[in-house]
Design a protein around this motif. Sequence first.
Motif, PDB file in Angstrom:
ATOM      1  N   LYS A  67      26.966  -9.563  40.609  1.00 32.09           N
ATOM      2  CA  LYS A  67      27.955 -10.141  41.308  1.00 32.09           C
ATOM      3  C   LYS A  67      29.301 -10.831  40.603  1.00 32.09           C
ATOM      4  N   TYR A  68      28.806 -11.161  39.543  1.00 26.23           N
ATOM      5  CA  TYR A  68      30.050 -11.808  38.788  1.00 26.23           C
ATOM      6  C   TYR A  68      30.528 -10.873  37.900  1.00 26.23           C
ATOM      7  N   SER A  69      29.733  -9.969  37.232  1.00 29.58           N
ATOM      8  CA  SER A  69      30.259  -9.397  35.848  1.00 29.58           C
ATOM      9  C   SER A  69      30.179  -7.571  35.836  1.00 29.58           C
ATOM     10  N   ASP A  70      30.163  -7.258  37.158  1.00 27.87           N
ATOM     11  CA  ASP A  70      30.212  -5.857  37.526  1.00 27.87           C
ATOM     12  C   ASP A  70      31.273  -5.284  36.703  1.00 27.87           C
ATOM     13  N   HIS A  71      32.290  -5.520  36.510  1.00 28.51           N
ATOM     14  CA  HIS A  71      33.513  -4.984  36.164  1.00 28.51           C
ATOM     15  C   HIS A  71      33.850  -5.107  34.394  1.00 28.51           C
ATOM     16  N   ILE A  72      32.870  -6.011  34.026  1.00 30.32           N
ATOM     17  CA  ILE A  72      33.023  -6.210  32.469  1.00 30.32           C
ATOM     18  C   ILE A  72      32.936  -4.808  31.834  1.00 30.32           C
ATOM     19  N   SER A  73      33.698  -4.562  30.901  1.00 25.87           N
ATOM     20  CA  SER A  73      34.034  -2.909  30.779  1.00 25.87           C
ATOM     21  C   SER A  73      32.924  -2.897  29.542  1.00 25.87           C
ATOM     22  N   ILE A  74      32.174  -3.676  29.028  1.00 23.69           N
ATOM     23  CA  ILE A  74      31.078  -3.310  27.923  1.00 23.69           C
ATOM     24  C   ILE A  74      29.802  -3.526  29.007  1.00 23.69           C
ATOM     25  N   PRO A  75      29.023  -2.476  28.444  1.00 29.06           N
ATOM     26  CA  PRO A  75      27.701  -2.366  29.142  1.00 29.06           C
ATOM     27  C   PRO A  75      26.768  -3.566  28.996  1.00 29.06           C
ATOM     28  N   ILE A  76      26.279  -4.295  30.295  1.00 19.40           N
ATOM     29  CA  ILE A  76      25.544  -5.124  30.177  1.00 19.40           C
ATOM     30  C   ILE A  76      24.070  -4.596  30.639  1.00 19.40           C
TER      31      ILE A  76
ATOM     32  N   LEU B 269      25.186 -17.714  33.384  1.00 19.64           N
ATOM     33  CA  LEU B 269      24.962 -16.361  33.013  1.00 19.64           C
ATOM     34  C   LEU B 269      26.462 -15.469  32.984  1.00 19.64           C
ATOM     35  N   ARG B 270      27.299 -15.800  33.762  1.00 16.74           N
ATOM     36  CA  ARG B 270      28.576 -15.204  33.753  1.00 16.74           C
ATOM     37  C   ARG B 270      29.204 -15.645  32.764  1.00 16.74           C
ATOM     38  N   GLU B 271      29.109 -17.178  32.446  1.00 11.78           N
ATOM     39  CA  GLU B 271      29.910 -17.534  31.132  1.00 11.78           C
ATOM     40  C   GLU B 271      29.393 -17.053  29.876  1.00 11.78           C
ATOM     41  N   LEU B 272      28.091 -16.935  29.625  1.00 10.70           N
ATOM     42  CA  LEU B 272      27.529 -16.410  28.607  1.00 10.70           C
ATOM     43  C   LEU B 272      28.023 -14.807  28.240  1.00 10.70           C
ATOM     44  N   ILE B 273      27.884 -14.077  29.424  1.00 13.38           N
ATOM     45  CA  ILE B 273      28.200 -12.672  29.376  1.00 13.38           C
ATOM     46  C   ILE B 273      29.766 -12.583  29.239  1.00 13.38           C
ATOM     47  N   SER B 274      30.411 -13.405  29.857  1.00 15.68           N
ATOM     48  CA  SER B 274      32.049 -13.461  29.310  1.00 15.68           C
ATOM     49  C   SER B 274      32.290 -13.824  28.081  1.00 15.68           C
ATOM     50  N   ASN B 275      31.617 -14.883  27.350  1.00 17.18           N
ATOM     51  CA  ASN B 275      31.822 -14.969  25.854  1.00 17.18           C
ATOM     52  C   ASN B 275      31.469 -13.726  25.082  1.00 17.18           C
ATOM     53  N   SER B 276      30.271 -13.043  25.694  1.00 18.76           N
ATOM     54  CA  SER B 276      29.924 -12.156  24.658  1.00 18.76           C
ATOM     55  C   SER B 276      30.898 -10.947  24.817  1.00 18.76           C
ATOM     56  N   SER B 277      31.236 -10.582  26.108  1.00 18.60           N
ATOM     57  CA  SER B 277      32.314  -9.627  26.365  1.00 18.60           C
ATOM     58  C   SER B 277      33.475  -9.858  25.333  1.00 18.60           C
ATOM     59  N   ASP B 278      33.841 -11.178  25.504  1.00 20.23           N
ATOM     60  CA  ASP B 278      35.132 -11.545  24.602  1.00 20.23           C
ATOM     61  C   ASP B 278      34.815 -11.303  22.962  1.00 20.23           C
ATOM     62  N   ALA B 279      33.530 -11.451  22.744  1.00 19.97           N
ATOM     63  CA  ALA B 279      33.295 -11.439  21.145  1.00 19.97           C
ATOM     64  C   ALA B 279      33.294  -9.928  20.833  1.00 19.97           C
ATOM     65  N   CYS B 280      32.861  -9.105  21.820  1.00 17.36           N
ATOM     66  CA  CYS B 280      33.019  -7.624  21.427  1.00 17.36           C
ATOM     67  C   CYS B 280      34.492  -7.083  21.339  1.00 17.36           C
ATOM     68  N   ASP B 281      35.211  -7.749  22.174  1.00 21.35           N
ATOM     69  CA  ASP B 281      36.759  -7.497  22.177  1.00 21.35           C
ATOM     70  C   ASP B 281      37.350  -7.650  21.169  1.00 21.35           C
ATOM     71  N   LYS B 282      36.705  -9.056  20.646  1.00 23.54           N
ATOM     72  CA  LYS B 282      37.379  -9.674  19.345  1.00 23.54           C
ATOM     73  C   LYS B 282      37.163  -8.575  18.363  1.00 23.54           C
TER      74      LYS B 282
ATOM     75  N   PRO C 298      29.864  -1.215  21.334  1.00 23.09           N
ATOM     76  CA  PRO C 298      29.381  -2.720  22.000  1.00 23.09           C
ATOM     77  C   PRO C 298      28.215  -2.720  23.198  1.00 23.09           C
ATOM     78  N   VAL C 299      27.597  -3.566  22.955  1.00 22.61           N
ATOM     79  CA  VAL C 299      26.701  -3.875  24.071  1.00 22.61           C
ATOM     80  C   VAL C 299      26.047  -5.221  24.445  1.00 22.61           C
ATOM     81  N   ILE C 300      25.915  -5.656  25.361  1.00 20.77           N
ATOM     82  CA  ILE C 300      25.439  -6.961  25.636  1.00 20.77           C
ATOM     83  C   ILE C 300      23.850  -6.627  26.485  1.00 20.77           C
ATOM     84  N   THR C 301      23.018  -7.488  25.900  1.00 24.07           N
ATOM     85  CA  THR C 301      21.677  -7.148  26.667  1.00 24.07           C
ATOM     86  C   THR C 301      21.150  -8.592  27.141  1.00 24.07           C
ATOM     87  N   VAL C 302      20.513  -8.759  28.374  1.00 29.26           N
ATOM     88  CA  VAL C 302      19.990  -9.754  28.878  1.00 29.26           C
ATOM     89  C   VAL C 302      18.409  -9.318  29.041  1.00 29.26           C
TER      90      VAL C 302
END
Length: 642
Positions: free
Chosen positions: A202-211, A35-48, A66-70
């Motif tokens: 645990k893993y993605s709390d500090h991702i700047s894009i809302p999850i 899940l961390r990997e997917l969220i991190s890819n999504s976050s990168d995609a939003c940054d890009k 930008p937003v990431i939904t689970v």
Amino acid sequence: MSKTAQVEKHAFQTEVQQLLQLMVHSLYSHKEIFLRELISNSSDACDKLRFESLTDSSLQEDQEEPVITVSVDKKARTIIVSDNGIGMSRDEVVENIGTIARSGTRHFIDQMQGEQQDDANLIGQFGVGFYSVFMVSEHVTLTSRRAGAASDQGVQWESDGSGEYTLESSDLAQHGTTITLRLREDESEYLDDFRLRSIISKYSDHISIPIQMLKATEEEKDETPEWETINKGSALWARSKQEITEEEYNSFYTSIGYDPEPPFATIHNRVEGTLEYISLFFIPSRAPFDLWDRDHPHGVKLYVRRVFIADDTKHLLPSYLRFVKGVVDSADLPLNVSREFLQQNREIDKIRSGSVKKILGELKRIAEDDQEKYAKFWAEFGKVLKEGVIEDHDNRDSLAGLLRFSTTRSGSEQSVSLADYVGRMAENQKAIYFLTAESHEAAAASPHLEVFNKQNIEVLLLGDPVDEWLITHLTEYEEKSLKSIAKGAFDLNDIQEKEDKGEKKARKAQEKAFKSLLEKVKEILKEQVKDVALSRRLTDSPACLIADENDLGGNLQRILQATGQTAPESKPILELNPDHPLVSALESDLAELEDWAFVLYDQAALAEGATLTQPARYVQRINRLLSGNTGEVAKSGDESGD
Ligand code: ADP
């Protein structure tokens, strides 16, 4: 959905197939990181997307928050991770997801096929994060549309993680990427809303894009779903210092340090240039109860571009700074670097040495600006910092400057720096003098200090066990050598004005007069001592023990014995004070000379803090001297008092 339902079948490249094999069959621990990997890819995609739209005006119309939904569909046993980032064109999907075995893949497979490697945590450093979905999924669907492309230019990719995947066109209303995982039978835990929330925290709390996830209560109902942001997203460290209030720093510290007390110091730093990283360190106000546990967890977390990578990373700071808490966020490291990787990574090494310098620099500043404040730090962490002098050769000088000692002038408080000491050294004084002992009190009472006290020469009193190791590594400070006053020959001329001719003559005469007595005593104590010599360092005591220049000191020998280590055998040198009545009255043909020799030796050992190996022998000899033999010697002994 797809207008032209033309499905293409593609085979994964051999290496990707191997990789998938591993994902499905070999990785058992930390599977949750998919899940961390997917969220991190999504976050990168939003940054890009944000980044590319700066220069590509055709993308600007696509700009929305930008937003990431689970979300979870329990009936279908699926997890859906979706983002409105840059998305992928058909070609990009083919290139990124599935066919091209990038160089990382081979390395990853090699690693995984080594011993003990069932740990999914290694994924990602190799740029294979996406495939981790197959650890938990039996089927994966990815739909994606590149930002700026028309809605019928979307693409759908599907695979069950074996040898093949399919591709087809797909009409997608939204740019971005959606990944749907159908979980394997035995991975139902990831259908649990609470479990997913905790993985995100645990893993993605500090991702700047809302999850976001659906509000738990709304999930079952048919009403308009209400989304709720799971991650705090406040990568506090990424903001500029000027914008952050003390309260914000403190509450962040509390949340990562589990410490309700505000930190002693906050050190926030952004490094730019060839190596880019941000560090935010906190020094706690109090030492944690487990500071001395061998396995004390290190308190610095590693992030890569806001994505949490690892905590308890022993490589980010040396062990003697294990009390420091905080965050390092690197812009250069690959995502999810493994512990093994951290160990031998040059960037980590550079971050580490930069961080150490920052922390030591801040401590130095505090020590200079506010001695009282620094004293509090020293009382809590001084002992740990001493380990630094022993371990960290590169920073030895700055660490030496941070040390504080008790001395013959300071009392028991450790408040004297080496700079203070050097600043008030006597004119003729050559070295920085110290004495190690079991405790400050034992050192302060030692006969070795006598001549130094008389001559008003300050001596560092070292009462921590670690001090013995400290001084073997700290042999010099500002070109002044550190010298034990209980070791090696001692020359009065090193601390006072040179003796004149008359004094020298008197000394020589005295040495001559005592020559045969010293030889006699040496013969009597030949099992106990290496040599017997006249002392120039005693004024009040009759005798003391000295270690030979290159031998272990008595205190160190005792520490080693107490910790069950074998200390190399070395005998001390007995020094006798020629001006003491007990000694001056001794004659080499005295009948009780043997008793006196042993009593003086035992007393010297006692004064040093040793325990007698044969206390009964000591008592017998003393009693014999006190009762039967009331000659000149015993009388003088009485007069000298105790
Ligand atoms: P890494 O992210 O380390 O490069 P991955 O296997 O996780 O490795 O992803 C491979 C590539 O696929 C990414 O580099 C990116 O180009 C693309 N990708 C993955 N997920 C997304 C996404 N959600 N949106 C856009 N591109 C993506």
